[in-house]
Design an enzyme around this catalytic site. Structure first.
Site, PDB file in Angstrom:
ATOM      1  N   ASP A  29       0.853  -1.188   0.000  1.00 60.10           N
ATOM      2  CA  ASP A  29       0.000   0.000   0.000  1.00 60.10           C
ATOM      3  C   ASP A  29       0.892   1.242   0.000  1.00 60.10           C
ATOM      4  O   ASP A  29       1.885   1.322   0.726  1.00 60.10           O
ATOM      5  CB  ASP A  29      -0.924  -0.001   1.222  1.00 60.10           C
ATOM      6  CG  ASP A  29      -2.062   0.997   1.068  1.00 60.10           C
ATOM      7  OD1 ASP A  29      -3.222   0.559   0.953  1.00 60.10           O
ATOM      8  OD2 ASP A  29      -1.785   2.222   1.067  1.00 60.10           O
ATOM      9  N   ASN A  84     -13.030  -2.838   2.571  1.00 56.89           N
ATOM     10  CA  ASN A  84     -14.000  -1.767   2.770  1.00 56.89           C
ATOM     11  C   ASN A  84     -15.007  -1.835   1.630  1.00 56.89           C
ATOM     12  O   ASN A  84     -14.614  -1.955   0.465  1.00 56.89           O
ATOM     13  CB  ASN A  84     -13.296  -0.406   2.771  1.00 56.89           C
ATOM     14  CG  ASN A  84     -12.362  -0.259   3.966  1.00 56.89           C
ATOM     15  OD1 ASN A  84     -12.690  -0.678   5.072  1.00 56.89           O
ATOM     16  ND2 ASN A  84     -11.185   0.314   3.742  1.00 56.89           N
ATOM     17  N   GLY A  90     -15.145   3.643   4.001  1.00 55.71           N
ATOM     18  CA  GLY A  90     -13.752   4.029   3.755  1.00 55.71           C
ATOM     19  C   GLY A  90     -13.215   3.574   2.416  1.00 55.71           C
ATOM     20  O   GLY A  90     -12.026   3.725   2.139  1.00 55.71           O
ATOM     21  N   THR A  92     -12.105   3.789  -1.202  1.00 54.90           N
ATOM     22  CA  THR A  92     -11.727   4.885  -2.097  1.00 54.90           C
ATOM     23  C   THR A  92     -11.407   4.389  -3.501  1.00 54.90           C
ATOM     24  O   THR A  92     -11.463   5.164  -4.452  1.00 54.90           O
ATOM     25  CB  THR A  92     -10.499   5.648  -1.554  1.00 54.90           C
ATOM     26  OG1 THR A  92      -9.419   4.721  -1.364  1.00 54.90           O
ATOM     27  CG2 THR A  92     -10.809   6.332  -0.231  1.00 54.90           C
ATOM     28  N   HIS A  95     -12.378  -1.150  -6.933  1.00 53.38           N
ATOM     29  CA  HIS A  95     -11.850  -2.357  -7.583  1.00 53.38           C
ATOM     30  C   HIS A  95     -11.513  -3.277  -6.415  1.00 53.38           C
ATOM     31  O   HIS A  95     -10.670  -2.916  -5.566  1.00 53.38           O
ATOM     32  CB  HIS A  95     -10.612  -1.974  -8.415  1.00 53.38           C
ATOM     33  CG  HIS A  95      -9.970  -3.121  -9.137  1.00 53.38           C
ATOM     34  ND1 HIS A  95      -9.351  -2.977 -10.360  1.00 53.38           N
ATOM     35  CD2 HIS A  95      -9.816  -4.428  -8.804  1.00 53.38           C
ATOM     36  CE1 HIS A  95      -8.860  -4.131 -10.746  1.00 53.38           C
ATOM     37  NE2 HIS A  95      -9.125  -5.034  -9.804  1.00 53.38           N
ATOM     38  N   HIS A  97     -10.476  -5.268  -3.416  1.00 52.89           N
ATOM     39  CA  HIS A  97      -9.165  -5.494  -2.806  1.00 52.89           C
ATOM     40  C   HIS A  97      -9.335  -5.716  -1.320  1.00 52.89           C
ATOM     41  O   HIS A  97     -10.304  -5.243  -0.717  1.00 52.89           O
ATOM     42  CB  HIS A  97      -8.235  -4.302  -3.067  1.00 52.89           C
ATOM     43  CG  HIS A  97      -8.755  -3.001  -2.529  1.00 52.89           C
ATOM     44  ND1 HIS A  97      -9.745  -2.285  -3.176  1.00 52.89           N
ATOM     45  CD2 HIS A  97      -8.453  -2.300  -1.410  1.00 52.89           C
ATOM     46  CE1 HIS A  97     -10.018  -1.195  -2.477  1.00 52.89           C
ATOM     47  NE2 HIS A  97      -9.261  -1.183  -1.384  1.00 52.89           N
ATOM     48  N   HIS A  99      -7.154  -5.503   2.423  1.00 52.81           N
ATOM     49  CA  HIS A  99      -5.982  -4.989   3.119  1.00 52.81           C
ATOM     50  C   HIS A  99      -5.461  -6.079   4.044  1.00 52.81           C
ATOM     51  O   HIS A  99      -6.230  -6.639   4.836  1.00 52.81           O
ATOM     52  CB  HIS A  99      -6.356  -3.774   3.975  1.00 52.81           C
ATOM     53  CG  HIS A  99      -6.913  -2.614   3.209  1.00 52.81           C
ATOM     54  ND1 HIS A  99      -6.195  -1.463   2.951  1.00 52.81           N
ATOM     55  CD2 HIS A  99      -8.126  -2.420   2.627  1.00 52.81           C
ATOM     56  CE1 HIS A  99      -6.954  -0.614   2.252  1.00 52.81           C
ATOM     57  NE2 HIS A  99      -8.131  -1.180   2.062  1.00 52.81           N
TER      58      HIS A  99
HETATM   59  P1  AMP Z   1      -9.716   1.580   0.186  1.00 54.09           P
HETATM   60  O1  AMP Z   1      -9.725   2.950   0.823  1.00 54.09           O
HETATM   61  O2  AMP Z   1     -10.176   0.474   1.091  1.00 54.09           O
HETATM   62  O3  AMP Z   1     -10.451   1.597  -1.138  1.00 54.09           O
HETATM   63  O4  AMP Z   1      -8.199   1.241  -0.108  1.00 54.09           O
HETATM   64  C1  AMP Z   1      -7.490   1.812  -1.167  1.00 54.09           C
HETATM   65  C2  AMP Z   1      -6.039   1.741  -0.792  1.00 54.09           C
HETATM   66  O5  AMP Z   1      -5.282   1.882  -1.971  1.00 54.09           O
HETATM   67  C3  AMP Z   1      -5.574   2.837   0.190  1.00 54.09           C
HETATM   68  O6  AMP Z   1      -5.058   2.231   1.361  1.00 54.09           O
HETATM   69  C4  AMP Z   1      -4.501   3.573  -0.612  1.00 54.09           C
HETATM   70  O7  AMP Z   1      -3.431   3.982   0.200  1.00 54.09           O
HETATM   71  C5  AMP Z   1      -4.091   2.539  -1.636  1.00 54.09           C
HETATM   72  N1  AMP Z   1      -3.532   3.064  -2.881  1.00 54.09           N
HETATM   73  C6  AMP Z   1      -4.052   4.027  -3.688  1.00 54.09           C
HETATM   74  N2  AMP Z   1      -3.274   4.202  -4.763  1.00 54.09           N
HETATM   75  C7  AMP Z   1      -2.252   3.326  -4.651  1.00 54.09           C
HETATM   76  C8  AMP Z   1      -1.101   3.031  -5.449  1.00 54.09           C
HETATM   77  N3  AMP Z   1      -0.848   3.685  -6.603  1.00 54.09           N
HETATM   78  N4  AMP Z   1      -0.239   2.069  -5.027  1.00 54.09           N
HETATM   79  C9  AMP Z   1      -0.487   1.415  -3.868  1.00 54.09           C
HETATM   80  N5  AMP Z   1      -1.542   1.644  -3.074  1.00 54.09           N
HETATM   81  C10 AMP Z   1      -2.411   2.587  -3.458  1.00 54.09           C
END
Ligand code: AMP
Length: 110
Positions: A29, A84, A90, A92, A95, A97, A99
């Site tokens: 991340d 999330n 939370g 953002t 797609h 994924h 954590h």
């Molecule tokens: P969420 O908020 O659950 O959708 O998680 C999205 C995650 O993607 C966040 O923890 C961001 O820090 C991470 N993120 C966004 N852009 C990138 C990137 N280019 N490389 C790695 N992690 C990313």
């Protein structure tokens, strides 16, 4: 529309890849909340777990297999694995994924 993770999968955006197979990719991340913060991303672009179709449910198994492999590889004694679902939870990046968070004692859930 192509998500930022789709661009990472296609190598259009750089990332630190820790594991990859036909179904998932695991990257570091960019904004870690703990010493270990890995994203396990399905290669299929599904907006969130809420849109996961029955025929794609095997992807959850692929995610847990990847988490277990990473925990073994990185010698993790404990970890949290979460997704999330929805902006107010939370999310953002829309797609699917998960954590994988570790490397410190993890406090209680929000
Ligand atoms: P969420 O908020 O659950 O959708 O998680 C999205 C995650 O993607 C966040 O923890 C961001 O820090 C991470 N993120 C966004 N852009 C990138 C990137 N280019 N490389 C790695 N992690 C990313």
């Amino acid at each position: 529309m192509s998500s930022i993770f789709a661009k990472i999968i296609r190598r259009e955006i750089p990332s630190e890849i820790l594991l990859e197979n036909e179904h998932v990719i695991a990257i570091k991340d960019i904004n870690p909340v703990a010493p270990i913060h890995i994203l396990i991303i399905t290669k299929k672009q599904i907006p969130s777990i809420q849109e996961l179709a029955d025929e794609d449910s095997f992807l959850l198994h692929e995610v847990t297999k990847a988490a277990k492999a990473l925990a073994k590889k990185l010698n993790l004694s404990h970890y949290r694995l979460l997704t999330n679902c929805g902006e107010d939870a939370g999310q953002t990046v829309f797609h699917l994924h998960f954590h994988l968070i570790s490397g410190r004692v993890l406090e209680g859930m929000a």
